[in-house]
Design a protein around this motif. Sequence first.
Motif, PDB file in Angstrom:
ATOM      1  N   ASP A 306       0.417  -1.177  -0.046  1.00  0.00           N
ATOM      2  CA  ASP A 306      -0.633  -0.200  -0.139  1.00  0.00           C
ATOM      3  C   ASP A 306       1.075   1.246   0.132  1.00  0.00           C
ATOM      4  O   ASP A 306       0.649   2.393   0.649  1.00  0.00           O
ATOM      5  CB  ASP A 306      -1.114  -0.017   1.727  1.00  0.00           C
ATOM      6  CG  ASP A 306      -1.927   1.208   1.188  1.00  0.00           C
ATOM      7  OD1 ASP A 306      -2.198   0.965   0.053  1.00  0.00           O
ATOM      8  OD2 ASP A 306      -3.009   1.077   1.893  1.00  0.00           O
ATOM      9  N   LYS A 307       2.383   1.401  -1.267  1.00  0.00           N
ATOM     10  CA  LYS A 307       2.782   1.802  -0.457  1.00  0.00           C
ATOM     11  C   LYS A 307       2.770   2.533  -1.999  1.00  0.00           C
ATOM     12  O   LYS A 307       2.896   1.465  -3.160  1.00  0.00           O
ATOM     13  CB  LYS A 307       3.919   2.192  -0.265  1.00  0.00           C
ATOM     14  CG  LYS A 307       4.427   1.799   1.109  1.00  0.00           C
ATOM     15  CD  LYS A 307       5.776   2.056   1.810  1.00  0.00           C
ATOM     16  CE  LYS A 307       6.196   1.560   3.079  1.00  0.00           C
ATOM     17  NZ  LYS A 307       6.950   1.529   3.880  1.00  0.00           N
ATOM     18  N   GLU A 308       2.957   3.959  -2.669  1.00  0.00           N
ATOM     19  CA  GLU A 308       2.918   4.274  -4.108  1.00  0.00           C
ATOM     20  C   GLU A 308       4.279   4.739  -4.163  1.00  0.00           C
ATOM     21  O   GLU A 308       5.108   5.580  -3.326  1.00  0.00           O
ATOM     22  CB  GLU A 308       2.205   5.754  -4.488  1.00  0.00           C
ATOM     23  CG  GLU A 308       2.003   5.973  -5.988  1.00  0.00           C
ATOM     24  CD  GLU A 308       1.073   7.299  -6.162  1.00  0.00           C
ATOM     25  OE1 GLU A 308       0.000   7.354  -6.580  1.00  0.00           O
ATOM     26  OE2 GLU A 308       1.937   8.625  -5.800  1.00  0.00           O
ATOM     27  N   ARG A 309       4.864   4.346  -5.335  1.00  0.00           N
ATOM     28  CA  ARG A 309       5.972   4.505  -5.382  1.00  0.00           C
ATOM     29  C   ARG A 309       6.541   4.631  -7.265  1.00  0.00           C
ATOM     30  O   ARG A 309       5.643   4.605  -7.874  1.00  0.00           O
ATOM     31  CB  ARG A 309       6.569   2.416  -5.636  1.00  0.00           C
ATOM     32  CG  ARG A 309       6.327   1.987  -4.320  1.00  0.00           C
ATOM     33  CD  ARG A 309       7.155   1.002  -4.624  1.00  0.00           C
ATOM     34  NE  ARG A 309       7.083   0.533  -2.925  1.00  0.00           N
ATOM     35  CZ  ARG A 309       7.442   0.278  -1.839  1.00  0.00           C
ATOM     36  NH1 ARG A 309       9.265   1.544  -2.339  1.00  0.00           N
ATOM     37  NH2 ARG A 309       7.233  -0.156  -1.151  1.00  0.00           N
ATOM     38  N   GLU A 310       7.368   5.551  -6.647  1.00  0.00           N
ATOM     39  CA  GLU A 310       7.565   6.303  -8.617  1.00  0.00           C
ATOM     40  C   GLU A 310       8.959   5.198  -8.940  1.00  0.00           C
ATOM     41  O   GLU A 310      10.300   5.437  -8.658  1.00  0.00           O
ATOM     42  CB  GLU A 310       8.402   7.511  -8.369  1.00  0.00           C
ATOM     43  CG  GLU A 310       8.931   8.835  -8.923  1.00  0.00           C
ATOM     44  CD  GLU A 310       8.855  10.127  -9.276  1.00  0.00           C
ATOM     45  OE1 GLU A 310       9.997  10.740  -9.267  1.00  0.00           O
ATOM     46  OE2 GLU A 310       8.120  11.197  -8.282  1.00  0.00           O
ATOM     47  N   LEU A 311       8.594   4.761 -10.244  1.00  0.00           N
ATOM     48  CA  LEU A 311       8.873   4.234 -10.811  1.00  0.00           C
ATOM     49  C   LEU A 311      10.401   4.528 -11.838  1.00  0.00           C
ATOM     50  O   LEU A 311       9.893   6.016 -12.735  1.00  0.00           O
ATOM     51  CB  LEU A 311       8.398   3.048 -11.809  1.00  0.00           C
ATOM     52  CG  LEU A 311       6.918   2.958 -11.627  1.00  0.00           C
ATOM     53  CD1 LEU A 311       6.562   1.927 -12.337  1.00  0.00           C
ATOM     54  CD2 LEU A 311       8.267   1.937 -10.221  1.00  0.00           C
ATOM     55  N   ASP A 312      11.536   4.020 -12.054  1.00  0.00           N
ATOM     56  CA  ASP A 312      12.672   4.421 -12.801  1.00  0.00           C
ATOM     57  C   ASP A 312      11.943   4.498 -14.085  1.00  0.00           C
ATOM     58  O   ASP A 312      12.045   2.996 -14.476  1.00  0.00           O
ATOM     59  CB  ASP A 312      13.446   4.447 -12.100  1.00  0.00           C
ATOM     60  CG  ASP A 312      15.240   3.879 -12.430  1.00  0.00           C
ATOM     61  OD1 ASP A 312      15.507   3.104 -14.282  1.00  0.00           O
ATOM     62  OD2 ASP A 312      15.232   5.761 -12.662  1.00  0.00           O
ATOM     63  N   ALA A 313      13.073   4.282 -15.290  1.00  0.00           N
ATOM     64  CA  ALA A 313      12.768   3.981 -16.437  1.00  0.00           C
ATOM     65  C   ALA A 313      13.812   2.371 -16.976  1.00  0.00           C
ATOM     66  O   ALA A 313      13.009   1.417 -17.600  1.00  0.00           O
ATOM     67  CB  ALA A 313      13.635   4.789 -17.723  1.00  0.00           C
ATOM     68  N   ASN A 314      14.150   2.559 -15.701  1.00  0.00           N
ATOM     69  CA  ASN A 314      14.955   1.143 -15.825  1.00  0.00           C
ATOM     70  C   ASN A 314      13.969   0.297 -15.263  1.00  0.00           C
ATOM     71  O   ASN A 314      14.692  -1.557 -14.922  1.00  0.00           O
ATOM     72  CB  ASN A 314      16.115   1.403 -15.409  1.00  0.00           C
ATOM     73  CG  ASN A 314      17.591   2.073 -16.230  1.00  0.00           C
ATOM     74  OD1 ASN A 314      17.174   1.652 -17.694  1.00  0.00           O
ATOM     75  ND2 ASN A 314      17.890   2.889 -15.873  1.00  0.00           N
TER      76      ASN A 314
END
Length: 808
Positions: A306-314
């Motif tokens: 239940d944690k929102e994560r900001e993704l990396d392009a890799n």
Amino acid sequence: MKISYNWLKEYININLEPAAVAEILTDTGLEVEGVDEIETIKGGLKGVVIGEVLTCEQHPNADRLRKTTVNVGGETPLEIVCGAPNVAAGQKVVVATVGTIIYTEEGDFTIKKSKIRGEVSEGMICAEDELGMGQSHDGIMVLPAEAKVGTPAAEYFKIESDFVFEIGLTPNRTDAMCHFGVARDLRAALIRQGKEGVESALPTVSSFSVSAKDLPFTIKVEDTDACPRYAGVSLKNIKVGPSPDWLQNRLRAIGIGPINNVVDITNYVLHETGHPLHAFDAKEIAGNTIVVKHLPAGSKFTTLDDKERELDANDLMICDTEKPVAIAGVMGGLHSGVSEKTTEVFIEAAYFNSVSVRKTAKRHALNTDASFRYERGVDPEMTIYALKRAAIMMRDICGGEISMDIKDEYPTEIEHTEIEVNLDRINTLIGQEIEPHMVRKILNALDIQIKSDNGNDTLLLSVPPYRADVTREADIVEEILRIYGFNAIDIGHKMHISVAQTDQKSEARYREKVSSALSARGFNEIMNNSLTKSSYYAGNGFKEEESVAMLNPLSQDLGVMRQTLIFGALETVSRNANRQRPNLSLYEFGKVYQNIDGKYSEQQRLAITKTGNQQAEVWKAPAGKTDFYYLKAEVEFILTSLGFSNWSEQEVENPMYDFALGIFINKQEVITLGKVNSAVAKKAEVKQDVFVADFNWEYLAKKAKKNTIMFQELPKYPEVRRDLALLLDKGVNYTDLKQTAERSEKKILRKVNLFDVYEGKNLPEGKKSYAMSFVMRDDEKTLNDKQVDKVMEKILGSFKHQYGAELR
């Protein structure tokens, strides 16, 4: 890593004591750090039996208690006082008999025959929570009518005793991160010992069959380097609920809490085969399509925690036609996971690139059972077996129907590694001859196939992909040796060594010399991590931007390379002082690192540290706190031992120190020593005074090569000592006086020493008193008073002229 003995025996036909298994595994390299006997319920329900309530009536002396008689299979029924509101005659119940130990969070207690409000009670009718079988305390447990009276509760509830091995697995042994992998190694070791008929095998999946093809899924892999293989299968009509007892027992034994039957099955197969799986709620997969791809940097995704994560392009992502549903090899999404409402599932079994998973897991600070294995490399050939195994278990346990043919995207098959080895070379590396037939026997036991044998002691081997760490001949030798047994290798009666011919003036020789001397003088050598906190270098004379920063730091405390050895020494002082070891003499050789205008540099330094008392307390003398002058004496000792005799000293400003002295050679500051600034010490949680000398060891070792240490015979003529008591301005330093005296008389003046300093009462304002000794000797004749007096007048005259000194 935890391995259940009962579970292990499902894959290998052995009947050994757990202690013997632990010893064998340790000998093969799977070090067993401990063996614990466990029970799926604490105490194993010893003394607890199934009973039947024969009578139930109101307690004569308490409104909330009942008097019961309970048949537990003995000669006479037991009289038991019970406070549960739901107790009634005719019920089958669980009874703790006299002598049974009940384990609770508040503490343990033993059931005794007693009187409760005047009535005899010979046991206890139990609720779920009292036995550790659940959380309910609303009333006693009421069992089905067919429960047999007198049956031990452990037998009725299928309570197991087990032994669990705690294995300290090395990172390269990903093949042994499961029960079958451990069974495979155990089998090889037993075959080496000559045990016949030992086999290890996984359960068959021959019963896998598709009931219907009405829940098909499409799989698209856009990055086959990050995901070389992706397979999946779907099931419908799944009933999510508790797992059967045997499955829950298996997971509990290795410390995994049961969740529901679908998730428990994926966990079970993971710890059985070592291959991670993931089950999606099929209805949450848009378009019945799986797309393995990268998303734009900055995309948002909410994981199962239940944690929102900001993704990396890799970051490699598992997506459907509309959205991401999982971070590949790491963790699933919150909204696509299996819940109580799930009726259709899609099971993922994949082989992801270990580097890709490791970087993603580190980037998001996620450490899961799946990522732990993918980071180290799983077996690509286990993918389909694990998928079929999970599908069969879900069909049999969850009532599901397999609803599509397995879809397997595997464009480029991962080949077995071919390695050529020579039997003579193997014996040379091991140091003992092993019979060729034994070598072949061990290789076969390890599933390493002998592809060709030219009869000339050279073998071409094929190593399966699950042994990703075996890539060369030396690795094969190690595999043979660990199964053959390190203990089986004889210790030779002779040792053949070559004496290294090293330059007597090499840096290593100087380091060894200084290290041995410091150790002999009571110092302890320390070795600190080169990685440290970036906050240390925000000020204190350092520039934060000159730190060499880690691209992928393990933590904030290990974010940069050190620019000085001093903070490591302070951390060591703090650690010891907190454990009642405040009196320390330490030294450390190590490199420091900087990034100056994009150019990286490293330099070898030496730091010596003194703090606390100089010596232990004895009745004859006080302990005496160490101070700057004790440290300075050690510095001078090191310089002298390296052959230096001419150096200059000068007070310097350094933000790391409250006061500091610089030692200069050829006008270059090579050593800085002093008392560490209290604010700096506080950063490392040090509360006591610490004195540190920081050496430019690289420069000193280089210059020491040019030094020549001369030996001379003992003097034939006596020395003469004269003392002067001088009244001086407070700003005059002893070092200046010493150098002036040495310049005034170069022929017979041998030693100058300061033996007393006085400031205070009976002296004029702004003055201090120095008592100095001067030792003279002529190596050709005995000195007379006239010669000595002349020298002393010359020295005193220099002092008066340069410093305004007066005799006291």
